[in-house]
Write a protein that holds these residues in place. Structure first.
Motif, mmCIF file in Angstrom:
data_model
loop_
_atom_site.group_PDB
_atom_site.id
_atom_site.type_symbol
_atom_site.label_atom_id
_atom_site.label_comp_id
_atom_site.label_asym_id
_atom_site.label_seq_id
_atom_site.Cartn_x
_atom_site.Cartn_y
_atom_site.Cartn_z
ATOM 1 N N UNK A 1 86.038 -18.568 -15.461
ATOM 2 C CA UNK A 1 87.238 -17.931 -14.932
ATOM 3 C C UNK A 1 88.338 -18.969 -14.742
ATOM 4 N N UNK A 2 89.407 -18.826 -15.512
ATOM 5 C CA UNK A 2 90.569 -19.703 -15.334
ATOM 6 C C UNK A 2 91.329 -19.226 -14.106
ATOM 7 N N UNK A 3 91.820 -20.184 -13.325
ATOM 8 C CA UNK A 3 92.451 -19.832 -12.054
ATOM 9 C C UNK A 3 91.373 -19.624 -11.014
ATOM 10 N N UNK A 4 90.319 -20.419 -11.093
ATOM 11 C CA UNK A 4 89.095 -20.238 -10.322
ATOM 12 C C UNK A 4 89.233 -20.256 -8.823
ATOM 13 N N UNK A 5 90.377 -20.663 -8.308
ATOM 14 C CA UNK A 5 90.596 -20.712 -6.864
ATOM 15 C C UNK A 5 91.492 -19.573 -6.387
ATOM 16 N N UNK A 6 91.964 -18.741 -7.292
ATOM 17 C CA UNK A 6 92.843 -17.640 -6.920
ATOM 18 C C UNK A 6 92.083 -16.489 -6.277
ATOM 19 N N UNK A 7 92.833 -15.552 -5.736
ATOM 20 C CA UNK A 7 92.227 -14.418 -5.025
ATOM 21 C C UNK A 7 91.312 -13.591 -5.920
ATOM 22 N N UNK A 8 91.779 -13.265 -7.116
ATOM 23 C CA UNK A 8 90.954 -12.466 -8.028
ATOM 24 C C UNK A 8 89.707 -13.249 -8.416
ATOM 25 N N UNK A 9 89.876 -14.511 -8.744
ATOM 26 C CA UNK A 9 88.743 -15.324 -9.186
ATOM 27 C C UNK A 9 87.700 -15.497 -8.091
ATOM 28 N N UNK A 10 88.124 -15.781 -6.878
ATOM 29 C CA UNK A 10 87.160 -15.957 -5.790
ATOM 30 C C UNK A 10 86.367 -14.673 -5.548
ATOM 31 N N UNK A 11 87.022 -13.537 -5.626
ATOM 32 C CA UNK A 11 86.326 -12.258 -5.484
ATOM 33 C C UNK A 11 85.337 -12.063 -6.633
ATOM 34 N N UNK A 12 85.773 -12.330 -7.851
ATOM 35 C CA UNK A 12 84.897 -12.191 -9.009
ATOM 36 C C UNK A 12 83.714 -13.152 -8.932
ATOM 37 N N UNK B 1 79.033 -17.967 -12.326
ATOM 38 C CA UNK B 1 80.488 -17.992 -12.427
ATOM 39 C C UNK B 1 80.932 -19.445 -12.423
ATOM 40 N N UNK B 2 81.779 -19.787 -13.374
ATOM 41 C CA UNK B 2 82.367 -21.129 -13.437
ATOM 42 C C UNK B 2 83.859 -20.957 -13.219
ATOM 43 N N UNK B 3 84.372 -21.533 -12.148
ATOM 44 C CA UNK B 3 85.792 -21.436 -11.845
ATOM 45 C C UNK B 3 86.536 -22.661 -12.327
ATOM 46 N N UNK B 4 87.436 -22.464 -13.283
ATOM 47 C CA UNK B 4 88.279 -23.571 -13.742
ATOM 48 C C UNK B 4 89.398 -23.760 -12.734
ATOM 49 N N UNK B 5 89.491 -24.955 -12.187
ATOM 50 C CA UNK B 5 90.506 -25.272 -11.174
ATOM 51 C C UNK B 5 91.279 -26.507 -11.606
ATOM 52 N N UNK B 6 92.545 -26.557 -11.229
ATOM 53 C CA UNK B 6 93.377 -27.719 -11.539
ATOM 54 C C UNK B 6 93.241 -28.773 -10.447
ATOM 55 N N UNK B 7 93.076 -28.319 -9.216
ATOM 56 C CA UNK B 7 93.039 -29.203 -8.057
ATOM 57 C C UNK B 7 91.593 -29.390 -7.579
ATOM 58 N N UNK B 8 91.045 -30.609 -7.696
ATOM 59 C CA UNK B 8 89.659 -30.839 -7.284
ATOM 60 C C UNK B 8 89.397 -30.511 -5.809
ATOM 61 N N UNK B 9 90.424 -30.506 -4.991
ATOM 62 C CA UNK B 9 90.250 -30.184 -3.567
ATOM 63 C C UNK B 9 89.824 -28.731 -3.359
ATOM 64 N N UNK B 10 89.944 -27.892 -4.379
ATOM 65 C CA UNK B 10 89.564 -26.481 -4.267
ATOM 66 C C UNK B 10 88.103 -26.225 -4.618
ATOM 67 N N UNK B 11 87.385 -27.260 -5.026
ATOM 68 C CA UNK B 11 86.005 -27.092 -5.486
ATOM 69 C C UNK B 11 85.093 -26.505 -4.413
ATOM 70 N N UNK B 12 85.260 -26.916 -3.163
ATOM 71 C CA UNK B 12 84.389 -26.411 -2.099
ATOM 72 C C UNK B 12 84.543 -24.908 -1.908
ATOM 73 N N UNK B 13 85.763 -24.398 -2.048
ATOM 74 C CA UNK B 13 85.974 -22.958 -1.882
ATOM 75 C C UNK B 13 85.360 -22.167 -3.037
ATOM 76 N N UNK C 1 80.228 -18.909 -4.463
ATOM 77 C CA UNK C 1 79.079 -18.761 -5.337
ATOM 78 C C UNK C 1 79.296 -19.252 -6.748
ATOM 79 N N UNK C 2 80.460 -19.859 -6.986
ATOM 80 C CA UNK C 2 80.769 -20.354 -8.318
ATOM 81 C C UNK C 2 80.515 -21.840 -8.463
ATOM 82 N N UNK C 3 80.631 -22.293 -9.679
ATOM 83 C CA UNK C 3 80.560 -23.713 -10.006
ATOM 84 C C UNK C 3 81.962 -24.121 -10.426
ATOM 85 N N UNK C 4 82.512 -25.124 -9.780
ATOM 86 C CA UNK C 4 83.873 -25.558 -10.091
ATOM 87 C C UNK C 4 83.873 -26.524 -11.271
#
Length: 140
Positions: free
Chosen positions: A5-16, A27-39, A44-47
């Motif tokens: 999921x691109x935008x892995x830290x967004x509202x839709x992505x976190x719900x998905x 679920x693998x969340x693609x994130x630009x900011x490494x600080x969002x990995x914990x969220x 339940x995703x992998x950043x």
């Protein structure tokens, strides 16, 4: 099922990510900011860190290796200007679709917006108009 999921830290992505994890999918969340990995992990995703404005098709395709589906849920977000609406809402989506094709991923879901099937009305805010045009171009 492995879903990237691109935008892995967004509202839709976190719900998905939560829904997929509850089902037992990865679920693998693609994130630009490494600080969002914990969220992403808490949902339940992998950043996986990737800047879709700077990455190449090959770099993104490597992140999609083994994926069953890809979801584009990224966006330039509020406060960004017209230029970023194009580079993210259109450009990053096209990059992700190209990378999915290269990686052999057959399922691609584009999160879009209402009203993108019509040209922006006269007098529409310049940034909002750029968003609508970018989303329509990404769908095309």
């Amino acid at each position: 099922m492995r879903v990237v999921i691109a935008g892995g830290h967004g509202k839709i992505a976190l719900l998905l990510e939560r829904l997929l994890a509850q089902r037992g999918d990865q679920a693998v969340g693609l994130i630009r900011n490494p600080a969002h990995a914990d969220e992403v992990s808490a949902a339940g995703g992998v950043a996986a860190v990737a800047d879709l404005e700077a990455a190449s098709v090959d770099q993104v395709a490597a992140l999609l290796d083994g994926a069953d589906a890809v979801v584009f849920a990224a966006g330039a977000g509020p406060g960004s200007g017209a230029a970023r609406k194009d580079t993210v809402d259109r450009g990053a989506s096209v990059l992700l679709a190209d990378a999915a094709g290269r990686a052999g991923v057959r399922r691609f879901v584009q999160i879009s917006g209402m009203g993108v099937d019509q040209p922006p009305a006269p007098g529409t805010d310049e940034v909002w108009a750029a968003y609508l045009v970018a989303k329509a171009a990404a769908e095309d």
